[in-house]
Write an enzyme that holds these catalytic residues in place. Structure first.
Site, PDB file in Angstrom:
ATOM      1  N   GLY A 119     -18.171 -19.999  37.122  1.00  0.00           N
ATOM      2  CA  GLY A 119     -16.847 -20.459  36.696  1.00  0.00           C
ATOM      3  C   GLY A 119     -15.722 -20.015  37.606  1.00  0.00           C
ATOM      4  N   LYS A 150      -0.650 -17.978  47.705  1.00  0.00           N
ATOM      5  CA  LYS A 150      -0.346 -16.716  47.026  1.00  0.00           C
ATOM      6  C   LYS A 150       0.368 -15.750  47.975  1.00  0.00           C
ATOM      7  CE  LYS A 150      -4.250 -17.105  43.838  1.00  0.00           C
ATOM      8  NZ  LYS A 150      -5.639 -16.674  43.572  1.00  0.00           N
ATOM      9  N   GLY A 163     -11.781 -15.921  36.903  1.00  0.00           N
ATOM     10  CA  GLY A 163     -12.531 -15.859  35.658  1.00  0.00           C
ATOM     11  C   GLY A 163     -11.658 -16.171  34.460  1.00  0.00           C
ATOM     12  N   ASP A 190      -5.557 -21.620  48.866  1.00  0.00           N
ATOM     13  CA  ASP A 190      -5.072 -20.893  47.689  1.00  0.00           C
ATOM     14  C   ASP A 190      -4.551 -19.519  48.079  1.00  0.00           C
ATOM     15  OD1 ASP A 190      -5.106 -20.339  44.611  1.00  0.00           O
ATOM     16  OD2 ASP A 190      -6.287 -18.708  45.478  1.00  0.00           O
ATOM     17  N   GLU A 199     -14.266 -24.361  41.816  1.00  0.00           N
ATOM     18  CA  GLU A 199     -14.192 -25.733  41.325  1.00  0.00           C
ATOM     19  C   GLU A 199     -15.369 -26.549  41.870  1.00  0.00           C
ATOM     20  OE1 GLU A 199     -11.932 -26.602  39.201  1.00  0.00           O
ATOM     21  OE2 GLU A 199     -10.566 -24.875  39.371  1.00  0.00           O
TER      22      GLU A 199
END
Length: 278
Positions: A37, A55, A152, A51, A40
C-alpha cells in the site's frame, strides 16, 4: 536555517530497503511496495523523485522565505539503481537512500534530489521501510533531526487530518505562515557547482592496470582520490570534495578514451567512513 536534508519519500525508502536488506531486484521491490500500500499502480511519481522534489520545495519555501521554482531542482530518481550499486555501497559501509537537500550559502539556494551513499553510522541509515528523516541546520542553533513514518495508512490519514484541521482553523488563509505573494524571490546556484565527496563506480573496458590509469586521470583533473578498490574489472572510488561538473568532465574523458565502459557516481551524505581504509 542554512540547510535541510531528508528522506522525504517513504515509497522510495521502502523499495531501497527491500533491495538492501532482502536482496530484492528493483522490479520486485516496487511490486512489494504496491502490495504493502506504499506505491500507486503507476509508481513513477514516487520512484522518479517527483514527489520528493515537491516536498523539498515546500520545506525550502518555509525555511528560506521564498517560493521555490520546482523546475530548478536537480532530480534523479531510483529506477536506475541496480544490485551492483547496492553491493558497492555495502562494501563502503553505506546504504543507498534517496536524499533531498536544500542549501543556502551566500544568499543562493541549491536544491537537489538524488540517490546518495549514506554511511551506516549516519542517522538517515536507520530510516527503514517507509520511514522518513529530516535534518535541519540553523545558525546558531545547530542541527535538529526529525524521524518518523513517511507512508502507509496511519501516516497518510494523520497528515490529511492535520491539514484539514489547519484549514478549518485558518479559514480562507493559507496554512503557510505567509502567503506566497508576500514571499520574496530566491536566488539560485547551479547544483552542479555544489562541492561534495562522491562514490564513483566504474566498469572497465580493459582490466590491465585499470585502477592506476583511472586514478591518474582523476588526479590530472585535480580530483583527489581518497579510496580505490578494484575487483574483477570493476573499480570503486571515493573522491575528496569536488563539484559535480568537474566530476562529469572526468567521467566524459574516461569514456571518450575507452578506459571505462560504464560510470556511475553517487554523492556521499557525509565525509566517507573510508578514512579507516586508506
Amino acid at each position: 536555517i542554512t540547510e535541510i536534508r531528508g528522506i522525504l519519500n517513504g515509497t522510495c525508502n521502502f523499495v531501497l530497503d527491500q533491495m538492501t536488506m532482502h536482496g530484492a531486484a528493483y522490479e520486485q521491490a516496487v511490486k512489494d511496495a504496491q502490495q504493502a500500500g506504499y506505491a500507486e499502480a503507476d509508481p513513477s511519481f514516487d520512484v522518479d523523485g517527483i514527489d520528493a522534489a515537491q516536498k523539498l520545495a515546500i520545506l525550502a519555501t518555509l525555511a528560506f522565505d521564498g517560493v521555490v521554482d520546482e523546475s530548478l531542482i536537480s532530480v534523479t530518481g531510483i529506477s536506475g539503481i541496480t544490485p551492483s550499486d547496492i553491493d558497492a555501497a555495502r562494501r563502503l559501509g553505506c546504504a543507498i537512500k534517496l536524499v533531498c537537500s536544500a542549501n543556502r550559502e551566500n544568499g543562493q539556494v541549491t536544491l537537489r534530489v538524488s540517490p546518495t551513499f549514506v554511511p551506516q553510522t549516519h542517522p538517515f541509515a536507520a530510516a527503514e521501510g517507509a520511514g522518513n528523516a529530516v535534518s535541519v541546520k540553523a545558525d546558531p542553533l545547530g542541527e535538529l533531526l526529525f524521524t518518523g513514518p513517511g507512508a502507509g495508512a496511519g501516516a497518510t490519514a494523520a497528515a490529511v487530518a492535520a491539514d484539514i484541521c489547519a484549514i478549518v482553523q485558518c479559514g480562507a488563509v493559507s496554512v503557510f505562515p505567509q502567503r506566497a505573494e508576500d514571499l520574496g524571490p530566491l536566488e539560485y546556484a547551479d547544483a552542479s557547482a555544489l562541492k561534495e565527496a562522491y562514490a564513483v563506480l566504474l566498469r572497465m573496458a580493459d582490466r590491465t592496470e585499470a585502477g592506476q590509469q583511472v586514478s591518474a586521470e582523476f588526479e590530472a583533473l585535480n580530483i583527489p582520490i581518497r579510496y580505490c578498490d578494484e575487483n574483477d574489472g570493476e573499480i570503486t572510488l571515493v573522491t575528496s570534495s569536488v563539484t559535480e561538473s568537474r566530476l562529469q568532465a572526468a567521467q566524459n574523458k574516461l569514456i571518450s578514451q575507452g578506459l571505462a565502459a560504464e560510470i556511475r557516481a553517487f554523492p556521499l551524505l557525509s565525509d566517507p567512513i573510508t578514512e579507516n581504509k586508506t
